[in-house]
Design an enzyme around this catalytic site. Structure first.
Site, PDB file in Angstrom:
ATOM      1  N   ASP A 159       3.999   0.446  12.317  1.00 32.91           N
ATOM      2  CA  ASP A 159       2.846  -0.223  11.700  1.00 32.91           C
ATOM      3  C   ASP A 159       2.717  -1.690  12.115  1.00 32.91           C
ATOM      4  O   ASP A 159       1.759  -2.360  11.741  1.00 32.91           O
ATOM      5  CB  ASP A 159       2.923  -0.113  10.168  1.00 32.91           C
ATOM      6  CG  ASP A 159       2.718   1.308   9.681  1.00 32.91           C
ATOM      7  OD1 ASP A 159       2.233   2.142  10.467  1.00 32.91           O
ATOM      8  OD2 ASP A 159       3.055   1.594   8.517  1.00 32.91           O
TER       9      ASP A 159
ATOM     10  N   CYS B 146      -5.653  12.351  13.088  1.00 32.13           N
ATOM     11  CA  CYS B 146      -6.312  11.067  12.830  1.00 32.13           C
ATOM     12  C   CYS B 146      -6.216  10.229  14.096  1.00 32.13           C
ATOM     13  O   CYS B 146      -5.663  10.677  15.098  1.00 32.13           O
ATOM     14  CB  CYS B 146      -5.717  10.357  11.629  1.00 32.13           C
ATOM     15  SG  CYS B 146      -4.198   9.516  11.958  1.00 32.13           S
TER      16      CYS B 146
ATOM     17  N   ARG C 128      -8.924  -0.621   4.223  1.00 33.93           N
ATOM     18  CA  ARG C 128      -8.046   0.431   3.707  1.00 33.93           C
ATOM     19  C   ARG C 128      -6.666  -0.128   3.391  1.00 33.93           C
ATOM     20  O   ARG C 128      -5.989   0.395   2.502  1.00 33.93           O
ATOM     21  CB  ARG C 128      -7.881   1.553   4.745  1.00 33.93           C
ATOM     22  CG  ARG C 128      -9.122   2.396   4.945  1.00 33.93           C
ATOM     23  CD  ARG C 128      -8.798   3.577   5.810  1.00 33.93           C
ATOM     24  NE  ARG C 128      -7.533   4.153   5.384  1.00 33.93           N
ATOM     25  CZ  ARG C 128      -6.658   4.750   6.188  1.00 33.93           C
ATOM     26  NH1 ARG C 128      -6.924   4.882   7.463  1.00 33.93           N
ATOM     27  NH2 ARG C 128      -5.535   5.241   5.716  1.00 33.93           N
TER      28      ARG C 128
ATOM     29  N   LYS D   1       0.829  -1.215   0.000  1.00 35.81           N
ATOM     30  CA  LYS D   1       0.000   0.000   0.000  1.00 35.81           C
ATOM     31  C   LYS D   1       0.863   1.264   0.000  1.00 35.81           C
ATOM     32  O   LYS D   1       0.661   2.157  -0.825  1.00 35.81           O
ATOM     33  CB  LYS D   1      -0.901  -0.006   1.253  1.00 35.81           C
ATOM     34  CG  LYS D   1      -1.576   1.317   1.533  1.00 35.81           C
ATOM     35  CD  LYS D   1      -2.492   1.263   2.738  1.00 35.81           C
ATOM     36  CE  LYS D   1      -1.855   1.470   4.083  1.00 35.81           C
ATOM     37  NZ  LYS D   1      -1.523   2.859   4.425  1.00 35.81           N
ATOM     38  N   ASN D   2       1.822   1.325   0.914  1.00 34.80           N
ATOM     39  CA  ASN D   2       2.544   2.583   1.090  1.00 34.80           C
ATOM     40  C   ASN D   2       3.604   2.834   0.013  1.00 34.80           C
ATOM     41  O   ASN D   2       4.268   3.875   0.027  1.00 34.80           O
ATOM     42  CB  ASN D   2       3.152   2.656   2.498  1.00 34.80           C
ATOM     43  CG  ASN D   2       2.062   2.837   3.545  1.00 34.80           C
ATOM     44  OD1 ASN D   2       0.908   3.139   3.205  1.00 34.80           O
ATOM     45  ND2 ASN D   2       2.402   2.643   4.813  1.00 34.80           N
TER      46      ASN D   2
ATOM     47  N   ARG E  78      -0.285  14.141  13.535  1.00 39.40           N
ATOM     48  CA  ARG E  78       0.183  13.997  12.157  1.00 39.40           C
ATOM     49  C   ARG E  78       0.251  15.295  11.343  1.00 39.40           C
ATOM     50  O   ARG E  78      -0.429  15.456  10.329  1.00 39.40           O
ATOM     51  CB  ARG E  78      -0.656  12.934  11.445  1.00 39.40           C
ATOM     52  CG  ARG E  78      -0.690  11.637  12.259  1.00 39.40           C
ATOM     53  CD  ARG E  78      -1.237  10.480  11.514  1.00 39.40           C
ATOM     54  NE  ARG E  78      -0.317   9.975  10.514  1.00 39.40           N
ATOM     55  CZ  ARG E  78      -0.624   9.002   9.663  1.00 39.40           C
ATOM     56  NH1 ARG E  78      -1.809   8.465   9.685  1.00 39.40           N
ATOM     57  NH2 ARG E  78       0.258   8.572   8.785  1.00 39.40           N
TER      58      ARG E  78
END
Ligand code: EPU
Length: 420
Positions: A307, A118, A399, A22-23, A123
């Protein structure tokens, strides 16, 4: 809205294939707006809400986006008609800020909603903005929007006061089309940053030093469309390894890059897992044993990834002893703890540390997902718990994890998705 129902205590067994990262994919999608007169084709794209949101964002700018049935994405930026990222998209996905650098570099103009906070912390993005200003951009913040303009960005020495992944990526992308040379010091070294730099170099950029903390970019006149396959997701890899470890199972994770998860492997070995690797596969065998406690301290790559913090917290809840998890990146990334304690976990929070006393058995309960990695960790405790766990608000998991329950079912887990 759907929920996940898990009947726990089934040791996972079998093989699982990891999807694209994803990133890495998100910045590449954003970088594609910089291609001149040709299309960018991205492959190994995970089926994720964040990818869909980024595609929506690019489409509303006028980029022509085609997806085939294998989730290859073809992007034609020649049809772009505005340089605008609205609040309703940015608020659901902070990484939308990644369009700022590319739009400014290519079109000299961008209006991007400020992401705001968030669930995992405040952030901010001031490091992105300071660096772009240093490169000559005129930046105004009004009504919650960043308006950025520039005739032509100018190569500069950028020293990040703190390592930032998307900050490094934004400046990396912006500087590919700037006048002259940019040096990014204290750059992020994450594999996704390296993959983005490799992608940009194939488009014709001139980037050196990616993977170290000093990246040098010499601006070029234009970038061309290419076809590129994103690297495998190291966080998905790590999450499946923990899933096997927490259930006492044995799995082979395929289509991964084992060197990208060295530190995770090291911690799982400390927890008692037997692990062997090839460059693209990882075999983990827990031999039915209860995990030993492992202490974790998160940091920028190559240190332990934030993460994966929630997933290791999950593992430690059933470990044979006490462990300490220290979160150094995001101030509020312990939202999963309250939910885990509803299942019997013994966790005490002290500032940025979680002190976990492992218990013999978690008991299934109804819990609520609060962010992406917290959701993954709740699935993990559900897999280990006695009885049934119901996880609500699972849109967070979609997500960032590609077909997670199908993949877990393939490994023998009793997990299903039902409408609420
Ligand atoms: N920070 C600032 N100012 C800035 C930018 C960052 O103070 O201008 C601080 C942050 O508040 C944080 C630290 O710097 O304390 C590091 O944040 P970073 O900028 O590296 O995070 P990010 O780029 O916003 C990316 C990933 C996150 C991952 C972090 C850390 C993407 C799209 N997101 O976020 O991924 O947790 O790096 O590795 O690449 C996830 O996938 O679940 C996720 C949250």
């Amino acid at each position: 809205m759907d929920k996940l129902i898990i009947n726990g205590m089934v040791p996972l067994n079998g093989e699982v294939s990891v999807s694209g990262a994803k990133n890495a994919v998100l910045p590449m999608l954003c970088a594609s707006v910089m291609a001149s007169n040709t299309c960018v084709t991205l492959k190994n794209i995970p089926h994720l809400h964040d990818v869909t949101t980024t595609v929506r964002l690019l489409r509303q700018m006028g980029v022509s986006v085609t997806l085939d049935d294998k989730m290859n994405i073809e992007l034609d930026p020649s049809t772009i008609k505005n340089y605008y990222a609205p609040y309703d998209l940015v608020k659901t996905m902070r990484s939308s800020i990644l369009v700022l650098g590319p739009l400014l570099a290519k079109f000299g103009n961008a209006k991007v909603s400020l992401p705001g906070g968030c669930a995992i912390g405040s952030r901010p993005v001031e490091m992105h903005l300071d660096a772009l200003e240093k490169m000559g951009a005129k930046i105004n913040i009004q009504n919650g929007y960043i308006s950025a303009k520039s005739q032509k960005l100018v190569g500069s020495n950028i020293i990040f006061p703190k390592t930032t992944v998307t900050g490094t990526e934004n400046i990396l992308m912006a500087s590919t089309l700037a006048d002259g040379k940019t040096v990014i010091s204290n750059a992020a070294r994450e594999p996704e940053v390296v993959d983005l730099a490799n992608f940009l170099n194939q488009m014709g950029a001139s980037i050196r030093g990616h993977g170290t903390d000093t990246i040098e970019i010499t601006g070029v006149r234009e970038l061309k469309g290419i076809s590129y396959s994103a690297l495998p997701d190291r966080i998905e890899t790590g999450t499946f390894l923990v899933a096997a470890a927490i259930t006492g199972g044995k799995i082979i994770v395929k289509n991964t890059i084992s060197s990208h998860v060295d530190i995770i492997i090291q911690k799982l070995k400390q927890a008692g897992a037997e692990i062997s690797t090839t460059s693209t596969t990882i075999t983990l065998d827990m031999k039915g044993k209860r995990p030993k406690p492992v202490n974790i301290e998160t940091g920028a790559y190559p240190l332990f990834p934030t993460d994966m913090q929630a997933q290791l917290t999950a593992l430690n809840t059933v470990a044979d002893g006490t462990s300490v998890i220290k979160e150094n990146i995001f101030e509020n990334r312990f939202m999963h703890v309250q939910e885990m304690t509803r299942m019997g976990a013994d966790i005490r929070l002290e500032q940025n540390c979680a002190i976990i006393s492992g218990i013999d058995e978690l008991i299934g309960a109804s819990v609520m997902a609060t962010d992406l990695r917290a959701s993954a960790s709740l699935i993990l405790v559900g897999l280990a718990a006695n009885g049934t766990t119901e996880i609500e608000r699972i849109y967070h998991i979609d997500r960032g994890y590609d077909c997670i329950e199908e993949k877990l079912r393939q490994l023998g887990a009793d997990i299903s998705r039902v409408p609420m």
